[in-house]
Motif scaffolding. Structure first.
Motif, PDB file in Angstrom:
ATOM      1  N   LEU A   1       8.450   4.963  43.067  1.00  0.00           N
ATOM      2  CA  LEU A   1       8.861   4.267  41.835  1.00  0.00           C
ATOM      3  C   LEU A   1       9.849   3.147  42.195  1.00  0.00           C
ATOM      4  N   LYS A   2       9.562   1.934  41.727  1.00  0.00           N
ATOM      5  CA  LYS A   2      10.449   0.810  42.013  1.00  0.00           C
ATOM      6  C   LYS A   2      11.613   0.830  41.026  1.00  0.00           C
ATOM      7  N   SER A   3      12.836   0.744  41.559  1.00  0.00           N
ATOM      8  CA  SER A   3      14.009   0.727  40.687  1.00  0.00           C
ATOM      9  C   SER A   3      14.031  -0.550  39.853  1.00  0.00           C
ATOM     10  N   PRO A   4      14.360  -0.416  38.566  1.00  0.00           N
ATOM     11  CA  PRO A   4      14.452  -1.621  37.723  1.00  0.00           C
ATOM     12  C   PRO A   4      15.742  -2.402  37.961  1.00  0.00           C
ATOM     13  N   TYR A   5      16.610  -1.927  38.878  1.00  0.00           N
ATOM     14  CA  TYR A   5      17.876  -2.618  39.133  1.00  0.00           C
ATOM     15  C   TYR A   5      17.601  -4.029  39.646  1.00  0.00           C
ATOM     16  N   HIS A   6      18.214  -5.013  38.984  1.00  0.00           N
ATOM     17  CA  HIS A   6      17.925  -6.405  39.320  1.00  0.00           C
ATOM     18  C   HIS A   6      18.982  -7.049  40.211  1.00  0.00           C
ATOM     19  N   GLY A   7      20.041  -6.311  40.527  1.00  0.00           N
ATOM     20  CA  GLY A   7      21.047  -6.844  41.443  1.00  0.00           C
ATOM     21  C   GLY A   7      22.156  -7.645  40.783  1.00  0.00           C
ATOM     22  N   GLY A   8      22.060  -7.864  39.487  1.00  0.00           N
ATOM     23  CA  GLY A   8      23.105  -8.604  38.795  1.00  0.00           C
ATOM     24  C   GLY A   8      24.426  -7.848  38.841  1.00  0.00           C
ATOM     25  N   HIS A   9      25.506  -8.554  39.164  1.00  0.00           N
ATOM     26  CA  HIS A   9      26.822  -7.897  39.196  1.00  0.00           C
ATOM     27  C   HIS A   9      27.932  -8.942  39.217  1.00  0.00           C
ATOM     28  N   LEU A  10      29.165  -8.454  39.091  1.00  0.00           N
ATOM     29  CA  LEU A  10      30.338  -9.325  39.033  1.00  0.00           C
ATOM     30  C   LEU A  10      31.268  -9.067  40.214  1.00  0.00           C
ATOM     31  N   GLU A  11      31.585 -10.134  40.956  1.00  0.00           N
ATOM     32  CA  GLU A  11      32.552 -10.068  42.061  1.00  0.00           C
ATOM     33  C   GLU A  11      33.745 -10.944  41.694  1.00  0.00           C
ATOM     34  N   VAL A  12      34.965 -10.443  41.887  1.00  0.00           N
ATOM     35  CA  VAL A  12      36.147 -11.250  41.584  1.00  0.00           C
ATOM     36  C   VAL A  12      37.046 -11.342  42.814  1.00  0.00           C
ATOM     37  N   ILE A  13      37.476 -12.560  43.132  1.00  0.00           N
ATOM     38  CA  ILE A  13      38.386 -12.820  44.253  1.00  0.00           C
ATOM     39  C   ILE A  13      39.717 -13.271  43.659  1.00  0.00           C
ATOM     40  N   VAL A  14      40.793 -12.530  43.918  1.00  0.00           N
ATOM     41  CA  VAL A  14      42.097 -12.896  43.362  1.00  0.00           C
ATOM     42  C   VAL A  14      43.181 -12.919  44.434  1.00  0.00           C
ATOM     43  N   GLY A  15      44.365 -13.379  44.034  1.00  0.00           N
ATOM     44  CA  GLY A  15      45.510 -13.479  44.941  1.00  0.00           C
ATOM     45  C   GLY A  15      46.351 -14.655  44.503  1.00  0.00           C
ATOM     46  N   PRO A  16      47.510 -14.866  45.149  1.00  0.00           N
ATOM     47  CA  PRO A  16      48.377 -15.983  44.772  1.00  0.00           C
ATOM     48  C   PRO A  16      47.821 -17.312  45.273  1.00  0.00           C
ATOM     49  N   SER A  86      20.414 -13.404  28.133  1.00  0.00           N
ATOM     50  CA  SER A  86      19.758 -12.161  28.544  1.00  0.00           C
ATOM     51  C   SER A  86      18.347 -12.036  27.983  1.00  0.00           C
ATOM     52  N   ALA A  87      17.958 -12.924  27.067  1.00  0.00           N
ATOM     53  CA  ALA A  87      16.610 -12.853  26.492  1.00  0.00           C
ATOM     54  C   ALA A  87      15.565 -13.380  27.467  1.00  0.00           C
ATOM     55  N   GLY A  88      16.026 -13.843  28.636  1.00  0.00           N
ATOM     56  CA  GLY A  88      15.083 -14.343  29.630  1.00  0.00           C
ATOM     57  C   GLY A  88      14.572 -15.731  29.280  1.00  0.00           C
ATOM     58  N   VAL A 112      30.227 -13.894  31.476  1.00  0.00           N
ATOM     59  CA  VAL A 112      29.881 -13.439  32.831  1.00  0.00           C
ATOM     60  C   VAL A 112      29.237 -12.048  32.806  1.00  0.00           C
ATOM     61  N   LEU A 113      29.630 -11.222  31.827  1.00  0.00           N
ATOM     62  CA  LEU A 113      28.994  -9.905  31.700  1.00  0.00           C
ATOM     63  C   LEU A 113      27.529 -10.067  31.308  1.00  0.00           C
ATOM     64  N   GLU A 114      27.268 -11.007  30.407  1.00  0.00           N
ATOM     65  CA  GLU A 114      25.901 -11.305  29.984  1.00  0.00           C
ATOM     66  C   GLU A 114      25.058 -11.780  31.170  1.00  0.00           C
ATOM     67  N   LEU A 115      25.660 -12.648  31.985  1.00  0.00           N
ATOM     68  CA  LEU A 115      24.954 -13.158  33.166  1.00  0.00           C
ATOM     69  C   LEU A 115      24.638 -12.026  34.141  1.00  0.00           C
ATOM     70  N   ALA A 116      25.620 -11.154  34.399  1.00  0.00           N
ATOM     71  CA  ALA A 116      25.402 -10.029  35.315  1.00  0.00           C
ATOM     72  C   ALA A 116      24.319  -9.105  34.760  1.00  0.00           C
ATOM     73  N   ASP A 117      24.355  -8.868  33.450  1.00  0.00           N
ATOM     74  CA  ASP A 117      23.332  -8.026  32.806  1.00  0.00           C
ATOM     75  C   ASP A 117      21.948  -8.644  32.942  1.00  0.00           C
TER      76      ASP A 117
END
Ligand code: ADP
Length: 202
Positions: A1-16, A86-88, A112-117
């Motif tokens: 069974l192929k996972s429906p996971y599309h790889g969308g996610h959020l990465e954040v880089i922070v610091g001073p 997200s409607a494609g 950004v949550l919409e984009l990751a979704d």
């Protein structure tokens, strides 16, 4: 069974300031370009140090970026006015990178949550703390919701220790906690400082 996971996610880089956030963002985005992925980069229009249409690091590296005045302009650029991401309906990029996100507005968070979704790898860079060492605007919300958070440190200009804070100086003196964020005509500068050498005048 192929996972429906599309790889969308959020990465954040922070610091001073000076911690290498822009460098790290450019590094990750350049690798995505090398992998022949479709990459779209944005930055707030008000940040025009070095180059107005590029993400630039203090060390001189840069990457072309679309300057925007807010989250709505990013949405419009990606989808055309009013379209549901997200409607494609939109032909979304594989990767979206945004620098200096603390200067955008809280509408960035749902965007950004919409984009990751919708399957997009979103990479954001920005300040976690303001010059008073208080959480910067909506950054805590982004950090809590991200799949991956990288906190970078700079080098304290006083003692050489890892610096986690941005020291604001006005005429060479530490800024006051209630000094306005934008000071017209004042000689203002910033330095990376550690916890011990970071100073806010009462
Ligand atoms: P940021 O986006 O976090 O402000 P940049 O990626 O623009 O950081 O710049 C990081 C670079 O700044 C470092 O690689 C280094 O060459 C330079 N730099 C200047 N001052 C400092 C400092 N106090 N600590 C660390 N790096 C510094």
């Amino acid at each position: 069974l192929k996972s429906p996971y599309h790889g969308g996610h959020l990465e954040v880089i922070v610091g001073p300031m000076f911690s290498g956030k822009s460098e790290e963002l450019i590094r990750r985005l350049t690798r995505a370009v090398i992998a022949r992925q479709n990459v779209q980069v944005f930055k707030p229009a008000l940040d025009d140090r070095y180059h107005s249409a590029a993400v630039a690091s203090h060390a001189g590296r840069s990457l072309e970026a679309v300057p925007v005045r807010g989250a709505a302009e990013i949405r419009a650029h990606l989808s055309g006015e009013g379209a549901l991401l997200s409607a494609g309906a939109a032909d979304l990029p594989d990767v979206v990178g945004i620098d200096e996100v603390q200067f955008l507005d809280p509408a960035l968070v749902p965007l950004v949550l919409e984009l990751a979704d919708a399957g997009v790898r979103v990479i954001l860079a920005g300040l976690d703390l303001d010059f008073r060492a208080e959480p910067f605007g909506f950054m805590p919300d982004l950090l809590a919701r991200a799949e991956s958070v990288e906190k970078l440190t700079a080098i304290c200009t006083v003692c050489g220790a890892p610096a986690t804070r941005s020291q604001r100086l006005i005429g060479g003196e530490p800024a006051r906690a209630d000094d306005p964020v934008v000071l017209v005509g004042a000689l203002e500068s910033y330095e990376a400082r550690c916890r011990v050498h970071h100073e806010v005048r009462p």
